[in-house]
Write a protein that holds these residues in place. Sequence first.
Motif, mmCIF file in Angstrom:
data_model
loop_
_atom_site.group_PDB
_atom_site.id
_atom_site.type_symbol
_atom_site.label_atom_id
_atom_site.label_comp_id
_atom_site.label_asym_id
_atom_site.label_seq_id
_atom_site.Cartn_x
_atom_site.Cartn_y
_atom_site.Cartn_z
ATOM 1 N N TRP A 101 0.733 -1.125 -0.078
ATOM 2 C CA TRP A 101 -0.109 0.057 0.020
ATOM 3 C C TRP A 101 0.989 1.163 -0.169
ATOM 4 N N ILE A 102 1.910 1.212 0.919
ATOM 5 C CA ILE A 102 2.859 2.369 1.084
ATOM 6 C C ILE A 102 3.809 2.503 -0.343
ATOM 7 N N ARG A 103 3.947 1.315 -0.960
ATOM 8 C CA ARG A 103 4.636 1.605 -2.078
ATOM 9 C C ARG A 103 3.876 2.150 -3.234
ATOM 10 N N ARG A 104 2.743 1.872 -3.394
ATOM 11 C CA ARG A 104 1.979 2.628 -4.256
ATOM 12 C C ARG A 104 1.769 4.158 -3.998
ATOM 13 N N TRP A 105 1.608 4.385 -2.781
ATOM 14 C CA TRP A 105 1.370 5.695 -2.142
ATOM 15 C C TRP A 105 2.343 6.881 -2.494
ATOM 16 N N SER A 106 3.718 6.042 -2.339
ATOM 17 C CA SER A 106 5.159 6.909 -2.433
ATOM 18 C C SER A 106 5.233 7.046 -3.983
ATOM 19 N N MET A 107 4.846 6.179 -4.945
ATOM 20 C CA MET A 107 5.159 6.301 -6.253
ATOM 21 C C MET A 107 4.267 7.530 -6.890
ATOM 22 N N LEU A 108 2.942 7.572 -6.422
ATOM 23 C CA LEU A 108 2.216 8.596 -7.386
ATOM 24 C C LEU A 108 1.615 9.654 -6.358
ATOM 25 N N PRO A 109 0.667 9.653 -5.397
ATOM 26 C CA PRO A 109 0.408 10.673 -4.679
ATOM 27 C C PRO A 109 1.284 11.568 -3.875
ATOM 28 N N GLY A 110 2.087 10.768 -3.146
ATOM 29 C CA GLY A 110 3.270 11.332 -2.452
ATOM 30 C C GLY A 110 4.349 11.966 -3.188
ATOM 31 N N ALA A 111 4.645 11.413 -4.420
ATOM 32 C CA ALA A 111 5.674 12.311 -5.245
ATOM 33 C C ALA A 111 4.675 13.398 -5.880
ATOM 34 N N SER A 112 3.680 13.242 -6.026
ATOM 35 C CA SER A 112 2.954 14.564 -6.720
ATOM 36 C C SER A 112 2.626 15.612 -5.742
ATOM 37 N N LEU A 113 2.650 15.365 -4.353
ATOM 38 C CA LEU A 113 2.483 16.491 -3.315
ATOM 39 C C LEU A 113 3.844 17.056 -3.310
ATOM 40 N N ALA A 114 4.912 16.241 -3.248
ATOM 41 C CA ALA A 114 6.251 16.774 -3.011
ATOM 42 C C ALA A 114 6.523 17.653 -4.369
ATOM 43 N N LEU A 115 6.117 17.459 -5.241
ATOM 44 C CA LEU A 115 6.585 18.437 -6.584
ATOM 45 C C LEU A 115 5.624 19.609 -6.330
ATOM 46 N N VAL A 116 4.534 19.493 -5.820
ATOM 47 C CA VAL A 116 3.825 20.855 -5.587
ATOM 48 C C VAL A 116 4.604 21.529 -4.576
ATOM 49 N N GLY A 117 5.217 20.788 -3.729
ATOM 50 C CA GLY A 117 5.834 21.575 -2.518
ATOM 51 C C GLY A 117 7.306 22.074 -2.935
ATOM 52 N N LEU A 118 7.800 21.651 -4.064
ATOM 53 C CA LEU A 118 8.796 22.104 -4.791
ATOM 54 C C LEU A 118 8.582 23.465 -5.427
ATOM 55 N N VAL A 119 7.265 23.313 -6.079
ATOM 56 C CA VAL A 119 6.944 24.745 -6.960
ATOM 57 C C VAL A 119 6.705 25.807 -5.725
ATOM 58 N N VAL A 120 6.105 25.793 -4.699
ATOM 59 C CA VAL A 120 5.878 26.735 -3.817
ATOM 60 C C VAL A 120 7.293 27.085 -3.110
ATOM 61 N N THR A 121 8.116 26.172 -2.888
ATOM 62 C CA THR A 121 9.557 26.440 -2.360
ATOM 63 C C THR A 121 10.133 27.266 -3.322
ATOM 64 N N ALA A 122 10.038 27.160 -4.449
ATOM 65 C CA ALA A 122 10.607 28.233 -5.402
ATOM 66 C C ALA A 122 10.351 29.536 -5.806
ATOM 67 N N ILE A 123 8.763 29.716 -5.488
ATOM 68 C CA ILE A 123 8.042 30.709 -5.653
ATOM 69 C C ILE A 123 7.905 31.600 -4.228
ATOM 70 N N LEU A 124 7.292 31.147 -3.445
ATOM 71 C CA LEU A 124 7.106 31.750 -2.173
ATOM 72 C C LEU A 124 8.225 32.587 -1.586
ATOM 73 N N PRO A 125 9.447 32.431 -1.210
ATOM 74 C CA PRO A 125 10.427 33.118 -0.639
ATOM 75 C C PRO A 125 10.653 34.352 -1.549
ATOM 76 N N ARG A 126 10.567 34.177 -2.910
ATOM 77 C CA ARG A 126 10.603 35.428 -3.882
ATOM 78 C C ARG A 126 9.554 36.458 -3.844
#
Length: 455
Positions: A327-352
Motif C-alpha cells: 500500500w505504501i509503495r503505491r502511495w509513495s510512487m504517485l500521490p506522495g511524489a505529486s505532493l512533493a512536486l507541488v511543494g517544490l513549486v511553492v518553495t521556488a516561488i514563495l520566498p521570492r
Amino acid sequence: MAPGAGRTPLLPIPYTDSVNRLASSWEALIPGATVMLLAQVLSGGIGLLTTTIAARSLGPDQFGAASVIIAYPSVIFAFLSVKASAIILPGLVTAGARHDSGEFLNIVKAGFLLDSAVAFAGLLLVACLAAIVTIPTATPEAWSLAVLYAASIVPYSLLGTSCTVFAASKRLEVVAAVQLVDKLTTLVAVLMMLGLFGAHAESLVFALAAAQVISGVAAAAYAARYVAIRSGRTWWSFPRTHILDQVNAIRYRLGWSFLNTTASGLAAQVPILLAARIGTGADAAFLRLGMTMSGAMSQIESGIGTALYPALASRHDREGLPGVRSWIRRWSMLPGASLALVGLVVTAILPRSLTLLLGAKYAPMATGLYWMLAAATASLFFIWLIYFYYATGDVKGWAIRYTVYASGMIAALWLWRPSPGFTQTAIIMAVARLAFLAWTAGSATRRMMVAPANS
C-alpha cells in the motif's frame, strides 16, 4: 452535433487523463483523500492569508511580540498534552466496524475527558507561572494575554477528538468542513480585532483566543449531536467506571503519545523563545512566520492523515505488514511524489514573493524560508510515516525517535546561540528535520522488508 462537440478542452487530453488517474488512485488508496486534500489546501491558504494580514499589519516587532506571548502557554501545554485523538482513533474504528455503540461511547468519552483535563491543568500551570516568569516583550500585559490564550485552549482542545469521531465514522466531509470553518473563524476574528482595536500584539492574541473558543465549542457540540444520534444516548451519560477501564486499555499508547506530543510542542515553540531571549523580536517574528508558511504543507499532511490513518490501521489489521508495504509503495510512487512536486513549486516561488506579500521589512527572511520549505517538501513525500508507526502499534518507536530529533535540534540551537539570527536557526531546524525523516523512513522500510508474509 452533440452539445460540446468540437470544443477544445481546457487541458490536452493526456494531461486531463493523468489528472483523472491521479484522483482515482488517491481514492483507491484512501477513500476521501481528495476531499481532505482540497479542504487542507483551502485551509492552508486561509491560514496563510490570515498570517500574512497579521504580519503585514503589525510589522516584525509587534508580530514577534504576539508570537512570543503565544509561545509561552504553548510550551506549557506541550508538557501536558497527550494527543488523545491519535490514541483513540483505532479503537473507534474497531468499535464502529463491530457496531458496538457502547464501546464507541466509552472511547469518545475518554477522549473528551482526557483533552479537557489536560487543558485545565495547563491553564492552572500557566496562571501560576505568570507570577514568577517574565516574558521578554515590550507589551506590559504580556502574561495576562498569555493566560487568556491558555484559557481559550480549554474549549479548543475538544476539536481534536471531535474530528476523530467523524474520521472514525468515515465522515471525512464533516472533518473537512470543521477544519475550514476553524480557519475562516480565525480569519474573521483577526480582521475584526485589528480593525476595531488597531494593529497591536494584544489585538492579535485576543483574536486568536476568541476564534479558538468559537471553533472548539462548535465542533464539540456538533460531534456530541452526531454521537447521540448514532448511539442513542449522549457520551457524557456513560458511567465513570467504563472510562477508567478505557484509559487503562490505552495506557501504554497514551504514555508514549504523551512523550511524542511533548517533544513536538517543544520543537515548535522553544526555537521562538530562544529567538526572543537571545536574538530580537524580528527574529521571533520571522521564525513564527516561517513555521506558519512551512506549516501550510504540514496541514496537508494532517488533513490527508485523517483519512490515511484509519485506512492504514484497517489494512494492517487485515493483512499485516506485507499489506501495508504494498500500500505504501503505491502511495509513495504517485500521490506522495505529486505532493512533493507541488511543494517544490511553492518553495521556488514563495520566498521570492515576500516583499510583495509582506513588505520590505520581511525580505531578510527569504534564505531561511527556502530551507524550511525544502524540509517541509521532503516531509510531504513521506506523508505516511507517522501514521505507519501509529497504525502498526509502534507508538514507542516513533515517540523515541521524535524525542531524539527534537532534543538534538534544541541542543544545536542552544550551542549556536552566539549567532542566533533567523537564517541560522532555520538551517539548523531544516537539517534536523531532514535527518529525522531519513532515520524514521529507513527504520520503517527495514521493518517492512523483514516482515514475514503472515505478520
